[in-house]
Design a protein around this motif. Sequence first.
Motif, PDB file in Angstrom:
ATOM      1  N   LEU A   1      18.734  22.520 -15.396  1.00  0.00           N
ATOM      2  CA  LEU A   1      18.046  22.280 -14.128  1.00  0.00           C
ATOM      3  C   LEU A   1      18.850  21.303 -13.286  1.00  0.00           C
ATOM      4  CD1 LEU A   1      14.347  21.841 -15.289  1.00  0.00           C
ATOM      5  CD2 LEU A   1      15.475  23.910 -14.517  1.00  0.00           C
TER       6      LEU A   1
ATOM      7  N   PRO B   1      14.891  20.344  -7.938  1.00  0.00           N
ATOM      8  CA  PRO B   1      13.803  21.190  -7.422  1.00  0.00           C
ATOM      9  C   PRO B   1      14.185  21.675  -6.027  1.00  0.00           C
ATOM     10  CG  PRO B   1      13.181  18.884  -7.315  1.00  0.00           C
ATOM     11  CD  PRO B   1      14.500  18.945  -8.016  1.00  0.00           C
ATOM     12  N   GLN B   2      13.825  22.889  -5.700  1.00  0.00           N
ATOM     13  CA  GLN B   2      14.124  23.441  -4.379  1.00  0.00           C
ATOM     14  C   GLN B   2      12.901  23.166  -3.502  1.00  0.00           C
ATOM     15  OE1 GLN B   2      17.010  24.571  -3.578  1.00  0.00           O
ATOM     16  NE2 GLN B   2      16.556  25.282  -1.538  1.00  0.00           N
TER      17      GLN B   2
ATOM     18  N   PHE C   1      13.360  25.944  -8.807  1.00  0.00           N
ATOM     19  CA  PHE C   1      14.413  25.017  -9.181  1.00  0.00           C
ATOM     20  C   PHE C   1      15.765  25.607  -8.857  1.00  0.00           C
ATOM     21  CE2 PHE C   1      11.045  23.751 -12.128  1.00  0.00           C
ATOM     22  CZ  PHE C   1      11.082  22.372 -12.005  1.00  0.00           C
ATOM     23  N   ARG C   2      16.707  24.751  -8.465  1.00  0.00           N
ATOM     24  CA  ARG C   2      18.113  25.114  -8.393  1.00  0.00           C
ATOM     25  C   ARG C   2      18.647  24.945  -9.805  1.00  0.00           C
ATOM     26  NH1 ARG C   2      22.678  24.020  -4.018  1.00  0.00           N
ATOM     27  NH2 ARG C   2      21.206  24.793  -2.511  1.00  0.00           N
ATOM     28  N   VAL C   3      19.269  25.979 -10.358  1.00  0.00           N
ATOM     29  CA  VAL C   3      19.715  25.918 -11.749  1.00  0.00           C
ATOM     30  C   VAL C   3      21.213  26.198 -11.854  1.00  0.00           C
ATOM     31  CG1 VAL C   3      17.471  26.551 -12.700  1.00  0.00           C
ATOM     32  CG2 VAL C   3      19.107  28.344 -12.182  1.00  0.00           C
TER      33      VAL C   3
ATOM     34  N   ALA D   1      22.872  29.800 -16.241  1.00  0.00           N
ATOM     35  CA  ALA D   1      21.610  29.592 -16.955  1.00  0.00           C
ATOM     36  C   ALA D   1      20.887  30.915 -17.187  1.00  0.00           C
ATOM     37  CB  ALA D   1      20.716  28.653 -16.155  1.00  0.00           C
TER      38      ALA D   1
ATOM     39  N   VAL E   1      15.976  28.154 -19.047  1.00  0.00           N
ATOM     40  CA  VAL E   1      15.213  27.521 -17.975  1.00  0.00           C
ATOM     41  C   VAL E   1      13.802  27.204 -18.467  1.00  0.00           C
ATOM     42  CG1 VAL E   1      14.197  27.870 -15.689  1.00  0.00           C
ATOM     43  CG2 VAL E   1      16.561  28.535 -16.103  1.00  0.00           C
TER      44      VAL E   1
ATOM     45  N   ALA F   1      13.963  24.265 -20.821  1.00  0.00           N
ATOM     46  CA  ALA F   1      14.308  23.024 -20.114  1.00  0.00           C
ATOM     47  C   ALA F   1      13.106  22.472 -19.353  1.00  0.00           C
ATOM     48  CB  ALA F   1      15.469  23.281 -19.154  1.00  0.00           C
ATOM     49  N   VAL F   2      12.358  23.342 -18.669  1.00  0.00           N
ATOM     50  CA  VAL F   2      11.183  22.890 -17.911  1.00  0.00           C
ATOM     51  C   VAL F   2      10.123  22.348 -18.867  1.00  0.00           C
ATOM     52  CG1 VAL F   2       9.277  23.650 -16.437  1.00  0.00           C
ATOM     53  CG2 VAL F   2      11.598  24.402 -15.939  1.00  0.00           C
TER      54      VAL F   2
ATOM     55  N   LYS G   1      18.764  30.305  -8.286  1.00  0.00           N
ATOM     56  CA  LYS G   1      17.490  29.602  -8.316  1.00  0.00           C
ATOM     57  C   LYS G   1      16.534  30.304  -9.257  1.00  0.00           C
ATOM     58  CE  LYS G   1      15.669  31.493  -3.957  1.00  0.00           C
ATOM     59  NZ  LYS G   1      15.136  31.091  -2.652  1.00  0.00           N
TER      60      LYS G   1
ATOM     61  N   VAL H   1       9.707  29.413 -11.516  1.00  0.00           N
ATOM     62  CA  VAL H   1       9.040  29.146 -12.787  1.00  0.00           C
ATOM     63  C   VAL H   1       7.536  29.235 -12.567  1.00  0.00           C
ATOM     64  CG1 VAL H   1       8.696  27.445 -14.608  1.00  0.00           C
ATOM     65  CG2 VAL H   1      10.929  27.658 -13.513  1.00  0.00           C
TER      66      VAL H   1
END
Length: 103
Positions: A13, A16-17, A34-36, A40, A45, A48-49, A84, A87
Amino acid sequence: MSASNQNRLLQVLLAPQISEKATFIADKNEQVIFRVASDATKPEVKAAVELLFKVEVESVQMANVKGKEKRFGKFMGRRQGWKKAFVCLKPGQEINFAEGGNA
């Protein structure tokens, strides 16, 4: 979970966008954007979140965003593309980015 795997999840991550569209989607669909990292994957993802925000993730959708062409005088340049992740959180779960800042 191994240490190298956890380090990888911490690098997935990027940010956040936060935009008008992202806020609208967050309110309507209970999703967070999210910008990832560009390499990824959806399972990374999700993990990670869940690791960083202590929430349950229902699903993840990914999108590649192409970089815009920009002009520098007579030369054309191109911004770098990025990825991006949308989620979707399970009902009742929430991530609040406003908390933690100095008010």
